[in-house]
Design an enzyme around this catalytic site. Structure first.
Site, PDB file in Angstrom:
ATOM      1  CG  ASP A 109      79.646  31.947  17.258  1.00  0.00           C
ATOM      2  OD1 ASP A 109      80.218  32.750  18.014  1.00  0.00           O
ATOM      3  OD2 ASP A 109      79.313  32.217  16.083  1.00  0.00           O
TER       4      ASP A 109
ATOM      5  CG  HIS B  64      77.364  30.026  12.093  1.00  0.00           C
ATOM      6  ND1 HIS B  64      77.504  29.116  13.120  1.00  0.00           N
ATOM      7  CD2 HIS B  64      77.791  31.214  12.583  1.00  0.00           C
ATOM      8  CE1 HIS B  64      78.015  29.725  14.172  1.00  0.00           C
ATOM      9  NE2 HIS B  64      78.189  30.999  13.877  1.00  0.00           N
TER      10      HIS B  64
ATOM     11  CG  MET C 244      77.374  21.334  16.114  1.00  0.00           C
ATOM     12  SD  MET C 244      76.471  20.030  16.960  1.00  0.00           S
ATOM     13  CE  MET C 244      77.807  18.852  17.246  1.00  0.00           C
TER      14      MET C 244
ATOM     15  CB  SER D  98      74.773  27.634  13.713  1.00  0.00           C
ATOM     16  OG  SER D  98      75.625  26.955  12.812  1.00  0.00           O
ATOM     17  CB  THR D  99      72.728  23.434  12.458  1.00  0.00           C
ATOM     18  OG1 THR D  99      74.127  23.374  12.199  1.00  0.00           O
ATOM     19  CG2 THR D  99      72.019  22.306  11.719  1.00  0.00           C
TER      20      THR D  99
END
Length: 347
Positions: free
Chosen positions: A287, A194, A284, A167-168
């Site tokens: 998941d 993401h 973050m 993600s991030t």
């Protein structure tokens, strides 16, 4: 007194006001200045010293990429959130911005729907806070591990697939991993990053242009092949079918995201069982943690990125806390760990 100071750069007066109003609505954020192009921004950041910047890509005189290059030349390491349109040109430029140092990006509002504005406002505030807090050393992870770790792995199982979630900070992390994969990995690799709708195709194309292995955005019902990296399209969950095909769907988001890493991991575990390798990279939230547990319980091999190299040590931390992670490694070692597992075990 608000603790996060931001400068908003955009050539549109309307967008400068919209973005400023969104950020100023948060009790911890204050937009201290706006800039109408990159040159104006460069002049202002030398005086104002903001904690974060929002940056439009296409501006007159000096656009987003030129601005990031100049900031790098000046050693001006202010975390920057890129605000991008979803045209093919803009999505491609966004990937370039990440390459040249942008912290993250969000999609520019495409219409006036209230739900879209609310969602973008939430994303913008969250990403500006993550960027600024990391810059100010205010982001606390309460880490459970800060060093590499290797558990004993059964080396008698032939690996048939690899799944990766991020993600991030993921685009840069995945770039470091995927560009190290050889052309002949001998297995298919499935990736969930993401990312908003419209950006994953440009992301896949950039990876493909810089990798030995083939990289593409996944398509619904396509037959997956060895030696290909499949990137889940923004807005769709990606699952692996027992019929040898990829399935894309718009089932409800998990953990507030679609695609979700857990969807991929759990479906792949059902198909490949103990013949599967997974890796959870920077991001973050949590998941991928449930999927990691299920993969390990089914006999697979699991990795997570170590805190030392994560932009945000959230998802890898949650995965590690399940007690089901075999290998914890820094991002520069993740690719080699995966290659070693797939080649050594596939004797």
């Amino acid at each position: 007194m608000k603790e996060i100071k931001v400068i908003v750069a955009d050539d549109s007066a309307l967008m400068r006001k919209l973005i400023s109003d969104m950020l100023n609505s948060d009790e911890n954020i204050e937009v201290i200045k706006t800039a109408y192009n990159g040159k104006d921004l460069i002049n202002k950041i030398q005086v104002e010293k903001p904690d974060a910047i929002t940056l439009d890509i296409e501006m007159p005189i000096m656009g987003g990429i030129e601005t990031l290059k100049e900031m790098r030349r000046m050693n001006c390491l202010i975390p920057t959130i890129v605000i991008s349109g979803v045209s093919h040109r803009n999505t491609t430029l966004t990937m370039d911005c990440l390459h040249y140092g942008a912290f993250d990006f969000i999609a520019k509002p495409s219409g006036g729907m209230a739900s879209e504005i609310i969602d973008i406002k939430k994303q913008l505030i969250e990403k500006v806070k993550l960027a600024a807090y990391r810059n100010l050393n205010l982001y606390e992870t309460k880490s459970v591990i800060s060093k590499e770790e290797h558990k004993r792995i059964d080396n008698n199982v032939k690996i048939q697939a690899v799944v990766i979630g991020a993600s991030t900070g993921g685009p840069k992390a995945l770039y470091k991993v995927i560009t190290k994969f050889p052309q002949n990995m001998g297995v298919p690799i499935f990736v969930v990053q993401h990312m908003p709708v419209g950006f994953t195709k440009a992301f896949a194309e950039r990876l493909n242009d810089n990798s030995s292995i083939r990289v593409k955005e996944a398509e619904d019902n396509e037959i997956y092949e060895n030696n290909v990296v499949y990137i889940a399209p923004g807005g769709y969950h990606m699952e692996i079918g027992s019929n040898g095909r990829i399935s894309l769907n718009k089932e409800p988001p998990i953990w507030g995201v679609r695609p979700a890493v857990d969807k991929l991991f759990i479906s792949a575990s059902k198909v490949f069982g103990s013949h599967l390798v997974s890796a959870v990279l920077t991001g973050m939230g949590r998941d991928g943690a449930n999927g990691t547990k299920i993969i390990k319980d089914n006999g697979g091999i699991t990795l997570s990125e170590s805190e030392s190299t994560c932009v945000i040590y959230g998802m890898p931390k949650a995965a590690y806390e399940t007690g089901k992670v075999d290998i914890v490694a820094p991002i520069d070692s993740i690719a080699n760990e995966i290659i070693k597992i797939t080649t050594d075990i596939r004797r």
